[in-house]
Design a protein around this motif. Structure first.
Motif, PDB file in Angstrom:
ATOM      1  N   PHE A  21       1.766  -1.529  -0.054  1.00  0.00           N
ATOM      2  CA  PHE A  21       0.215  -0.324   0.229  1.00  0.00           C
ATOM      3  C   PHE A  21       0.748   1.587  -0.022  1.00  0.00           C
ATOM      4  O   PHE A  21       1.441   1.552   1.079  1.00  0.00           O
ATOM      5  CB  PHE A  21      -1.128   0.403   1.440  1.00  0.00           C
ATOM      6  N   GLU A  22       0.589   2.193  -0.810  1.00  0.00           N
ATOM      7  CA  GLU A  22       1.816   3.872  -1.138  1.00  0.00           C
ATOM      8  C   GLU A  22       0.992   4.486  -0.280  1.00  0.00           C
ATOM      9  O   GLU A  22      -0.335   4.652  -0.524  1.00  0.00           O
ATOM     10  CB  GLU A  22       1.401   3.805  -2.311  1.00  0.00           C
ATOM     11  N   LEU A  23       1.922   5.170   0.570  1.00  0.00           N
ATOM     12  CA  LEU A  23       1.612   6.659   1.648  1.00  0.00           C
ATOM     13  C   LEU A  23       2.241   7.260   0.023  1.00  0.00           C
ATOM     14  O   LEU A  23       3.461   7.029   0.233  1.00  0.00           O
ATOM     15  CB  LEU A  23       2.312   6.274   2.709  1.00  0.00           C
ATOM     16  N   ARG A  24       1.453   8.717   0.633  1.00  0.00           N
ATOM     17  CA  ARG A  24       1.746   9.736   0.521  1.00  0.00           C
ATOM     18  C   ARG A  24       2.955  11.258   0.904  1.00  0.00           C
ATOM     19  O   ARG A  24       2.099  10.294   2.196  1.00  0.00           O
ATOM     20  CB  ARG A  24       0.498  10.650  -0.453  1.00  0.00           C
ATOM     21  N   GLU A 317      -6.700  12.085  -4.393  1.00  0.00           N
ATOM     22  CA  GLU A 317      -5.426  11.797  -4.131  1.00  0.00           C
ATOM     23  C   GLU A 317      -5.104  11.892  -2.773  1.00  0.00           C
ATOM     24  O   GLU A 317      -4.206  10.393  -1.696  1.00  0.00           O
ATOM     25  CB  GLU A 317      -4.620  11.605  -4.611  1.00  0.00           C
ATOM     26  N   ASP A 318      -5.250  12.113  -2.284  1.00  0.00           N
ATOM     27  CA  ASP A 318      -5.120  12.513  -0.581  1.00  0.00           C
ATOM     28  C   ASP A 318      -6.116  11.289   0.624  1.00  0.00           C
ATOM     29  O   ASP A 318      -5.562  11.569   1.896  1.00  0.00           O
ATOM     30  CB  ASP A 318      -5.072  14.089  -0.009  1.00  0.00           C
ATOM     31  N   VAL A 319      -6.948  11.290  -0.297  1.00  0.00           N
ATOM     32  CA  VAL A 319      -7.668  10.541   1.346  1.00  0.00           C
ATOM     33  C   VAL A 319      -7.331   9.034   0.061  1.00  0.00           C
ATOM     34  O   VAL A 319      -7.754   8.540  -0.561  1.00  0.00           O
ATOM     35  CB  VAL A 319      -9.549  11.383   0.335  1.00  0.00           C
ATOM     36  N   LEU A 334      -8.394   7.093  -3.097  1.00  0.00           N
ATOM     37  CA  LEU A 334      -9.130   8.113  -4.740  1.00  0.00           C
ATOM     38  C   LEU A 334      -8.059   8.373  -5.085  1.00  0.00           C
ATOM     39  O   LEU A 334      -7.344   8.755  -5.497  1.00  0.00           O
ATOM     40  CB  LEU A 334      -9.861   9.325  -3.651  1.00  0.00           C
ATOM     41  N   ASP A 335      -9.028   7.899  -7.031  1.00  0.00           N
ATOM     42  CA  ASP A 335      -8.477   8.563  -7.951  1.00  0.00           C
ATOM     43  C   ASP A 335      -9.364   9.932  -8.706  1.00  0.00           C
ATOM     44  O   ASP A 335     -10.413   9.612  -8.696  1.00  0.00           O
ATOM     45  CB  ASP A 335      -8.290   7.468  -8.257  1.00  0.00           C
ATOM     46  N   SER A 336      -8.664  10.487  -8.803  1.00  0.00           N
ATOM     47  CA  SER A 336      -9.277  11.843  -9.152  1.00  0.00           C
ATOM     48  C   SER A 336      -9.521  11.587 -10.568  1.00  0.00           C
ATOM     49  O   SER A 336     -10.859  11.821 -11.019  1.00  0.00           O
ATOM     50  CB  SER A 336      -8.801  12.966  -9.630  1.00  0.00           C
ATOM     51  N   THR A 337      -9.382  10.807 -11.196  1.00  0.00           N
ATOM     52  CA  THR A 337      -9.532  10.443 -12.652  1.00  0.00           C
ATOM     53  C   THR A 337     -11.150   9.721 -13.143  1.00  0.00           C
ATOM     54  O   THR A 337     -11.576   9.626 -14.088  1.00  0.00           O
ATOM     55  CB  THR A 337      -8.663   9.702 -13.482  1.00  0.00           C
TER      56      THR A 337
END
Length: 362
Positions: A21-24, A317-319, A334-337
């Protein structure tokens, strides 16, 4: 920036399995009560305790191994985790013992690229009680890894009752770092005013946006070198008030401002906050969103929230949406696209309320 870029976890509390799982820089978790948001944050608290050699104390404080393993040791054989810091990976397997402890069945720290002291990078353990990670990271010389782990803290400013530590007198020299419950807030603010004037002024100015009546803090030490939080109202600089005269929401916002607007060099590498919006006015929540975004420019933040107002100020993408399915927590970013058609007409908060995003009670 020191940060966890990817993680894998299996068998921890409500998290049966979460892989790669990727984190920002900014990670805001939303979900229903009991979905697993706090457990996700708790994983990082456990990592910090492990790094400092306090795993056994943490396990007992949490209620023993069965409270930490997914549906206890009857269902889960071990807790497995992998934390990726750029090109470095820390892995461990924890198993329960008959004397009610969690011990390391395996522990390793590896690098994609060769590093000096490579003979220390990989290590295996056999039923030891405490982690060897701190010793290895310090011996190899990886300051960004040590900064990420030593600076991982879970902040909780919810207690604003009459006996809350943030309202009590404390030592004047207690200024090494802002405590996770704000217990040294007055001393810390006094230090900022003395040594970091620009940051202090920014904190005060931001507080005034939410509390227009607020003028400034007052710093007075008693004969025992104790200090407590005091402040004055605009138009009456001669009458100091204590923290007991502040509303719960205002006091919590002061704590959050101090945490998120302190100088970069003092700010922890990884900041974790569980439901920071508690008791805040919607306008204050909007300002909080801006503070979180600013802090994420140089630090990593992991935040859980139930606030629609806060969600409205974030990028998709922050969520991270947390759901509970088949008695296990699930996580997806979430993915904005994928949401673009929806976002043309609705805010993220609207979509959450309408259960388009998930993260709502079933």
């Amino acid at each position: 920036m020191a940060a966890v870029t990817k993680l894998t976890i299996a068998g921890f509390k409500s998290i049966r399995e979460l892989r790669d799982f990727e984190l920002r820089n900014l990670n805001v978790l939303i979900g229903a009560n009991g979905a697993g948001k706090s457990n996700f944050i708790g994983l990082f608290r456990m990592l910090a305790e492990m790094y400092e050699g306090r795993l056994q104390l943490y396990v007992q404080q949490q209620g023993g191994p069965d409270a930490l393993m997914h549906f206890s040791r009857k269902t889960t054989d071990e807790i497995h985790a992998e934390f990726v810091f750029g090109g470095y990976t820390f892995r461990f397997n924890l198993v329960a013992t008959n004397d009610n402890r969690l011990v390391y069945a395996e522990e390793s720290f590896n690098s994609v690229e060769p590093i000096p002291g490579a003979e220390l990078a990989g290590f295996a353990t056999n039923a030891i009680a405490e982690s060897q990670l701190k010793r290895v990271a310090e011996n190899i010389g990886l300051p960004h890894i040590t900064a990420a782990l030593e600076g991982t803290r879970v902040y909780h400013f919810h207690d604003t009752g009459e006996k809350a530590k943030v309202k009590q007198a404390h030592a004047l020299n207690d200024t090494l770092r802002l405590k996770v419950d704000g217990a040294n807030l007055a001393a810390y603010l006094r230090m900022l005013k003395t040594e970091h004037v620009a940051s202090y002024r920014q904190i005060v100015d931001t507080i005034r946006l939410v509390a227009p009546f607020f003028d400034d803090f007052v710093f007075r030490a008693d004969v025992s070198s104790k200090i407590q939080l005091e402040w004055t109202e605009r138009g009456d600089p001669d009458t100091p008030f204590t923290a007991h005269a502040l509303s719960d929401g205002t006091l919590r916002f002061i704590c959050l401002c101090t945490l998120l607007l302190q100088p970069w060099e003092l700010m922890p590498a990884t900041i974790l906050i569980d439901e920071p919006e508690l008791g805040l006015h919607p306008y204050a929540i909007n300002l909080l969103a801006d503070l979180l975004k600013r802090a994420s420019e140089q630090k990593q933040l992991i935040v859980s929230t139930q606030s629609v107002e806060l969600l409205n100020r974030l990028e998709p993408e922050d969520v991270i949406v947390v759901d509970r399915k088949d008695n296990a927590s699930t996580f997806h970013r979430l993915d904005s696209t994928q949401l673009q058609d929806w976002l043309d007409d609705y805010s993220l908060g609207d979509l959450w309320k309408q259960n388009v995003l998930g993260g709502r009670p079933a």
